[in-house]
Enzyme design. Structure first.
Site, PDB file in Angstrom:
ATOM      1  CD  GLU A  50       7.251  12.461 -52.270  1.00 29.11           C
ATOM      2  OE1 GLU A  50       6.853  13.121 -53.262  1.00 29.11           O
ATOM      3  OE2 GLU A  50       7.434  12.972 -51.163  1.00 29.11           O
ATOM      4  CG  ASP A  61       0.477  17.166 -59.972  1.00 27.40           C
ATOM      5  OD1 ASP A  61       0.930  17.326 -58.833  1.00 27.40           O
ATOM      6  OD2 ASP A  61      -0.049  16.102 -60.352  1.00 27.40           O
TER       7      ASP A  61
END
Length: 277
Positions: A50, A61
């Site tokens: 990824e 995040d």
């Protein structure tokens, strides 16, 4: 149309083991170093990659990945450069599945159809766009699927059986189960809860289920891999990059090897999970 993701999971199923899925931020700490690190991942033991698309407002995040994105953006990383990195990776690796992960805004600015076409040309296999719910499938998911790009959806501990069919409706490639609530890298996953959740998701789909968020060690990877089709590691890898940089935030002679060494260790853990299957 690409089938690298499907072929990789088919091979791993025949081998009787889960996948190690590694996440890194494109352009971190700089474009050339990032490319070198990405190229080294398959030999170190990564089964799927990824690659994060840096964005200025990465709401899902945790601190480590946010900082990786800031380093990349500060170094001049753009979506166009990220696609160029994928193309350069493909020159020497035609087989490893590569998924772009991030947020919709940069793709919208690039132009959805132009992005889908450019991603396919570069050698991208799938997309994870964390801020596009199923209700917005017309925006990117369906155009991507029509051209043969997998669209990988996130399921979370709060995705109940009423919501799950909508989440899975246009999902392809694999399902990404977020093992904890909150942001990336914020806590360690509970293996027993993960096993129950993976079993519940598999009751609704034949797609592989990969588990991420909070996996940092080979031991955790082995434990999660007993139930999941894949184990995703991201924060630990970008933290390895961060700890290898000099005071100015630039790559050192330790940076390229730091990630490969950790991936090799994690791969040992993931591969040991086959014994428990």
């Amino acid at each position: 149309m690409t089938r690298r993701i499907e072929e990789r999971f088919k091979t791993l199923k025949e081998e009787g083991r889960p996948a190690l899925v590694t996440f890194l931020m494109a352009g971190d700490p700089d474009g050339e170093t990032a490319l070198d690190i990405i190229k080294a991942l398959p030999a170190a033991g990564a089964d799927l990659i990824e690659l994060g698309m840096p964005f200025s407002d990465p709401m899902a995040d945790g601190p480590a990945i946010q900082e990786a994105g800031r380093r990349a953006l500060h170094g001049g990383e753009t979506l166009k450069k990220t696609l160029a990195t994928v193309a350069r990776f493909r020159e020497s690796d035609p087989a490893t599945p590569l998924i772009l992960m991030g947020y919709f805004n940069p793709i919208y600015v690039y132009g959805v159809q132009a992005f889908v076409d450019a991603a396919l040309k570069a050698g991208v296999d799938g997309l994870i766009v964390v801020d596009l719910p199923p209700e917005m499938d017309d925006e990117l998911c369906l155009p991507a699927l029509e051209k043969g790009l997998s669209f990988i959806r996130l399921a979370t501990p709060t995705t109940d059986d009423h919501r799950l069919p909508a989440v899975l409706k246009n999902t392809s490639g694999f399902v990404y189960y977020v093992s904890i609530t909150g942001i990336t890298g914020s806590a360690a996953p509970d293996a027993k809860k993960v096993e129950a959740a993976v079993g519940r998701i598999k009751g609704h789909t034949d797609l592989p289920v990969c588990v991420g968020f909070g996996v940092r060690t080979a031991e955790q990877a082995a434990e999660i891999g007993k139930a999941a089709d894949g184990v995703v590691v991201g924060s630990a890898l970008v933290s390895a990059i961060a700890s290898s940089l000099d005071e100015a935030g630039c790559a050192t002679d330790k940076t390229r090897g730091a990630v490969a060494a950790l991936v090799s260790n994690l791969a040992e853990g993931v591969r040991s999970a086959r014994l428990a299957r």
